[in-house]
Structure formats: structure tokens, C-alpha cells
Design an enzyme around this catalytic site. Structure first.
Site, PDB file in Angstrom:
ATOM      1  N   ILE A 144       0.829  -1.204   0.000  1.00 18.30           N
ATOM      2  CA  ILE A 144       0.000   0.000   0.000  1.00 18.30           C
ATOM      3  C   ILE A 144       0.865   1.256   0.000  1.00 18.30           C
ATOM      4  O   ILE A 144       0.639   2.189  -0.776  1.00 18.30           O
ATOM      5  CB  ILE A 144      -0.951   0.008   1.205  1.00 18.30           C
ATOM      6  CG1 ILE A 144      -1.930  -1.168   1.120  1.00 18.30           C
ATOM      7  CG2 ILE A 144      -1.711   1.328   1.296  1.00 18.30           C
ATOM      8  CD1 ILE A 144      -2.750  -1.383   2.375  1.00 18.30           C
ATOM      9  N   ASP A 163      11.124   3.080   5.510  1.00 19.26           N
ATOM     10  CA  ASP A 163      10.863   1.674   5.804  1.00 19.26           C
ATOM     11  C   ASP A 163      12.199   0.966   5.977  1.00 19.26           C
ATOM     12  O   ASP A 163      12.898   0.703   5.004  1.00 19.26           O
ATOM     13  CB  ASP A 163      10.060   1.018   4.681  1.00 19.26           C
ATOM     14  CG  ASP A 163       9.511  -0.352   5.084  1.00 19.26           C
ATOM     15  OD1 ASP A 163      10.153  -1.012   5.924  1.00 19.26           O
ATOM     16  OD2 ASP A 163       8.455  -0.748   4.571  1.00 19.26           O
ATOM     17  N   ARG A 227      -4.018   0.808  11.418  1.00 16.48           N
ATOM     18  CA  ARG A 227      -4.693   0.301  12.613  1.00 16.48           C
ATOM     19  C   ARG A 227      -4.803   1.431  13.637  1.00 16.48           C
ATOM     20  O   ARG A 227      -3.885   2.235  13.793  1.00 16.48           O
ATOM     21  CB  ARG A 227      -3.934  -0.880  13.246  1.00 16.48           C
ATOM     22  CG  ARG A 227      -4.132  -2.234  12.549  1.00 16.48           C
ATOM     23  CD  ARG A 227      -5.554  -2.724  12.675  1.00 16.48           C
ATOM     24  NE  ARG A 227      -5.786  -4.012  12.035  1.00 16.48           N
ATOM     25  CZ  ARG A 227      -6.187  -4.183  10.793  1.00 16.48           C
ATOM     26  NH1 ARG A 227      -6.350  -3.126  10.015  1.00 16.48           N
ATOM     27  NH2 ARG A 227      -6.417  -5.385  10.297  1.00 16.48           N
ATOM     28  N   ASP A 251      -9.220   5.424   9.446  1.00 20.17           N
ATOM     29  CA  ASP A 251     -10.157   4.448   8.883  1.00 20.17           C
ATOM     30  C   ASP A 251     -10.567   3.411   9.921  1.00 20.17           C
ATOM     31  O   ASP A 251     -11.276   2.465   9.601  1.00 20.17           O
ATOM     32  CB  ASP A 251      -9.505   3.748   7.674  1.00 20.17           C
ATOM     33  CG  ASP A 251     -10.526   3.064   6.786  1.00 20.17           C
ATOM     34  OD1 ASP A 251     -11.670   3.537   6.707  1.00 20.17           O
ATOM     35  OD2 ASP A 251     -10.182   2.038   6.164  1.00 20.17           O
ATOM     36  N   GLU A 256     -13.723   7.452  21.174  1.00 20.60           N
ATOM     37  CA  GLU A 256     -13.260   8.789  21.554  1.00 20.60           C
ATOM     38  C   GLU A 256     -12.936   9.664  20.340  1.00 20.60           C
ATOM     39  O   GLU A 256     -12.834  10.883  20.476  1.00 20.60           O
ATOM     40  CB  GLU A 256     -12.028   8.693  22.466  1.00 20.60           C
ATOM     41  CG  GLU A 256     -10.816   8.033  21.853  1.00 20.60           C
ATOM     42  CD  GLU A 256     -10.746   6.543  22.117  1.00 20.60           C
ATOM     43  OE1 GLU A 256      -9.624   6.001  22.087  1.00 20.60           O
ATOM     44  OE2 GLU A 256     -11.801   5.933  22.337  1.00 20.60           O
ATOM     45  N   HIS A 268     -13.877   2.141   8.371  1.00 21.60           N
ATOM     46  CA  HIS A 268     -13.093   1.013   7.853  1.00 21.60           C
ATOM     47  C   HIS A 268     -13.503   0.654   6.420  1.00 21.60           C
ATOM     48  O   HIS A 268     -13.877  -0.482   6.119  1.00 21.60           O
ATOM     49  CB  HIS A 268     -13.239  -0.216   8.764  1.00 21.60           C
ATOM     50  CG  HIS A 268     -12.162  -1.246   8.526  1.00 21.60           C
ATOM     51  ND1 HIS A 268     -12.165  -2.474   9.148  1.00 21.60           N
ATOM     52  CD2 HIS A 268     -11.064  -1.226   7.717  1.00 21.60           C
ATOM     53  CE1 HIS A 268     -11.109  -3.171   8.745  1.00 21.60           C
ATOM     54  NE2 HIS A 268     -10.431  -2.432   7.885  1.00 21.60           N
ATOM     55  N   LEU A 269     -13.383   1.634   5.548  1.00 23.07           N
ATOM     56  CA  LEU A 269     -13.785   1.446   4.153  1.00 23.07           C
ATOM     57  C   LEU A 269     -12.597   1.213   3.212  1.00 23.07           C
ATOM     58  O   LEU A 269     -12.781   1.097   2.004  1.00 23.07           O
ATOM     59  CB  LEU A 269     -14.563   2.676   3.662  1.00 23.07           C
ATOM     60  CG  LEU A 269     -15.857   3.023   4.402  1.00 23.07           C
ATOM     61  CD1 LEU A 269     -16.514   4.239   3.770  1.00 23.07           C
ATOM     62  CD2 LEU A 269     -16.815   1.837   4.403  1.00 23.07           C
ATOM     63  N   GLY A 270     -11.385   1.117   3.780  1.00 26.69           N
ATOM     64  CA  GLY A 270     -10.199   1.017   2.941  1.00 26.69           C
ATOM     65  C   GLY A 270     -10.272  -0.060   1.881  1.00 26.69           C
ATOM     66  O   GLY A 270      -9.894   0.156   0.735  1.00 26.69           O
ATOM     67  N   ALA A 271     -10.737  -1.239   2.256  1.00 26.28           N
ATOM     68  CA  ALA A 271     -10.793  -2.355   1.310  1.00 26.28           C
ATOM     69  C   ALA A 271     -12.214  -2.641   0.850  1.00 26.28           C
ATOM     70  O   ALA A 271     -12.470  -3.688   0.250  1.00 26.28           O
ATOM     71  CB  ALA A 271     -10.199  -3.610   1.950  1.00 26.28           C
TER      72      ALA A 271
END
Length: 383
Positions: A144, A163, A227, A251, A256, A268-271
Site C-alpha cells: 500500500i 521503511d 490500525r 479508517d 473517543e 473502515h472502508l479502505g478495502a
């Protein structure tokens, strides 16, 4: 063989398991296909050999416990990468231009006279900067992260990538114009936008915290499509309140973070695209089938990758602890029966290892029991 599905799996994936019994009411399954169903409190039947997660994250699966039982856990890295990339790009734009606030305000004009004049008068409240020419820091250059970095560069951003575990294959896919950050401090101190694409583990939990936020530029915009636990919620709320962080796009909304000013909480619409769900289903089904039929391990999160062409008459697959003299003991057990080993390959990953032996002939039940009795052997399969 029987495959248990814990979520709805796209038909294009299950169709790749011809001859298998696949469904949500299967008993004593050899394999499990799962998306988001929580498995930590699930009693796994002794028949289970492998679990394939149709997605990248495996937080819903007891990975370590599965390794101890000789259950190989697969995921599908890269299958949903384009879907997530596209939503990250949307997040970049939404964090800059207060499009959501403007839309919600426009709804309040319903029924009022001279809407056009009101729009022109009020639109100044939603002004935001363009992303072109701004600096974006991409933390994590996996499937990604690389797509995000390359796309952002194409949109005119100056991109810094970090990375420490960048693979050779990943490096080939990264644009040469991406700046290679040698440490996170460079990302934090220089970038106007920061997007995080790393797994959640003990080393990354709350990596975005009060201390790291303090080193960032004033008005930084942070995106989290990996996450929720990567970000310290209390620190983020404080930084949003005092303006240190101009916007936070997540996502994985937590209680809170919902309905907080300058937080864009996406459910949580990423995938969540049909293409992504199809890609993940196909990849998970292929991984599961190849392991069950050939012993091949690709994209496991708890055992080493091992793929070798079959030779001989039978194949013995041994999951075991990564300890000395294991190969000698396994070979001796087979030699005791007078069977010739045509080929043997071993790979290890931290505490666990995997050995495939192709034999001329077929091992007896006693030979299999002898291998199972070796100290450190977890599971033995004959294919």
C-alpha cells in the site's frame, strides 16, 4: 476436504476450490476462510490445518496459538492495496480542503431564499490548501505504502518514504523520485502530511504519541489507514485541541475519535470495494488450496514461506520448532523404514520451521508416528 467460512467470501474465491465442501456450517474443517470475524475465543477443531484471512491484517486471529498447534495462518498482502491507496488519496484531499464541513453546511441552506448568494458568502469558512508542492511522509513502504507514495508524487507532492525493512521487490516498484528517509525524525520534522502503513505490533503500538507529535510541524495532517492502535488517542486529541495537528483521518474510528472537530473518522472502508473483496477471496483460496494439496506456504504470518516442485511418490510436510538436529532426527526416522529421500527443503522463521521431504515410496503409519514423537515436532502431514 472441508472449508469453513466465517464471513461471506466472494464466489470468485470459493469457486477456486473445486471438489471441496465449502460453507458456514461445515464441521471438522481442514481449512478456514475468514475476513473480519473474531477468532480469539473460538475453539478450533483439531482437524484445522490452515486459516486464510481474506485481507492483510490478522489481529482477529490468534496467530501465536495457531503456530503452537501447527495451524498455518495466511493473509493476502497487496490484494486490497489499490483500494486502500485510492481512499488514502481521498483522505489527503479531505484533510486539506474542508469538503465534508462544506457539504454539511450546504445542507443547512435547504429552503432558504437566495441560496446561491449564501453559498458565495459562506464558502470562505471552508478554505484549505492544495496538496501540490507539499511534503508527504509515507511510513511503511509495503504494497500500500508504495502505491500511495508513487500516486502522491504523480499529484505533485514531494514524497519522503521510510521503511527499514524495504524489500528488494518493493524497492523496484518505488519511484526513483521518492526521497529515502533514513529515520522517522526526518519524516516527523519535515512533512506537512504523514500517512502510516505499518502493521500493529509491540514495536509500533502508539508510535504516534505526544513525544513524536511534538517533533512534527505545526499544522501537520496525519492519516491512519493501518490500525487505530498505532496512534495514542489521548495525545492525538490534545494535539488537535491545541492546533498542533490540523486534521486526523482514520479508517479505524474508536469511540473517543467520533464527532471530534478536525477528525475525519471513516468506518473502515479502505478495502470496501468489490474489486478488493474479489482479489482477497481469490488469493486466500489459492493459498489455502496450495497448502492443503501441495504443502506450499506463501504469505504466512506465523510460518516460513516454502515452495518447491513435487518429486518422488509422496510428500511429508513437517511443522516443527526451530531447534538443532531436527533434520537429522527426521531423516533418521525415514531411513529406518528404508525409504529414499528424493528431495528435502527446510526453512525457518524465528521460533518455527518447516520441512518438506519428497520420498520414493510411501511412509508407513509407524514412520509418521516416529516423526511425530521427535521432540519439537508440532505436526506431520503426508500428501
Amino acid at each position: 476436504m472441508q472449508i469453513l467460512t466465517l464471513n461471506k467470501i466472494a464466489a470468485c474465491g470459493t469457486d477456486r476450490l473445486p471438489g471441496y465442501t465449502v460453507g458456514d456450517n461445515v464441521t471438522d474443517p481442514e481449512g478456514i476462510l475468514v475476513r473480519s470475524a473474531a477468532m480469539h475465543d473460538m475453539e478450533l477443531p483439531a482437524s484445522v490445518l490452515a486459516i486464510a484471512r481474506a485481507g492483510a491484517g490478522v489481529n482477529n486471529i490468534p496467530v501465536d496459538a495457531c503456530a503452537e498447534k501447527g495451524i498455518v495462518v495466511f493473509n493476502t498482502p497487496g490484494a486490497n492495496a489499490n483500494a486502500v491507496k485510492e481512499l488514502v488519496l481521498a483522505g489527503l484531499l479531505l484533510s486539506s480542503r474542508d469538503v465534508i464541513g462544506g457539504i454539511e453546511w450546504a445542507k443547512t441552506l435547504k429552503g432558504q431564499p437566495d441560496v446561491e448568494k449564501l453559498v458565495e458568502k459562506g464558502k470562505g469558512a471552508f478554505v484549505g490548501p492544495e496538496i501540490k508542492g507539499k511534503k508527504l511522509g509515507v511510513i511503511g513502504l509495503g504494497a500500500i505504502g508504495i502505491l500511495v507514495a508513487n500516486a502522491a508524487k504523480a499529484l505533485g507532492m514531494e514524497v519522503f518514504g521510510y521503511d527499514p525493512y524495504l524489500s528488494v521487490d518493493a524497492a523496484w516498484g518505488l519511484s526513483r523520485s521518492i526521497h529515502h528517509a533514513t529515520d522517522l525524525a526526518q519524516i516527523y520534522s519535515q512533512c506537512d502530511y504523514i500517512t502510516v502503513h505499518v502493521p500493529l505490533n509491540d514495536g509500533t503500538r502508539k508510535m504516534i504519541n505526544a513525544e513524536t507529535i511534538a517533533t512534527m510541524k505545526d499544522g501537520v495532517r496525519i492519516l491512519n489507514f493501518a490500525r487505530a492502535g498505532l496512534v495514542d488517542s489521548d495525545a492525538m486529541l490534545a494535539a488537535l485541541a491545541d492546533g498542533k495537528v490540523a486534521a486526523y483521518v482514520v479508517d479505524f474510528p474508536t469511540e473517543e475519535m467520533i464527532d471530534v472537530k478536525n477528525v475525519i473518522a471513516i468506518p473502515h472502508l479502505g478495502a470496501s470495494t468489490p474489486e478488493s473483496e474479489d482479489n482477497c477471496a481469490v488469493m486466500a483460496a489459492d493459498e489455502l488450496r496450495d497448502y492443503l494439496e501441495n504443502g506450499t506456504i506463501r504469505n504466512s504470518v506465523n510460518y516460513p514461506a516454502l515452495e518447491v516442485a513435487r518429486t518422488g511418490d509422496s510428500r511429508v510436510c513437517v511443522l516443527h520448532k526451530n531447534i538443532p538436529a531436527m533434520l537429522t532426527a527426521i531423516s533418521a526416522a525415514i531411513a529406518e523404514q528404508g525409504i529414499n529421500i528424493e528431495g528435502m527443503v527446510n526453512r525457518s522463521r524465528k521460533d518455527y520451521a518447516y520441512t518438506i521431504l519428497d520420498l520414493i515410496g510411501h511412509p508407513s503409519a509407524d514412520t509418521v508416528k516416529a516423526i511425530e514423537a521427535i521432540d519439537g515436532v508440532i505436526r506431520v502431514r503426508v500428501i
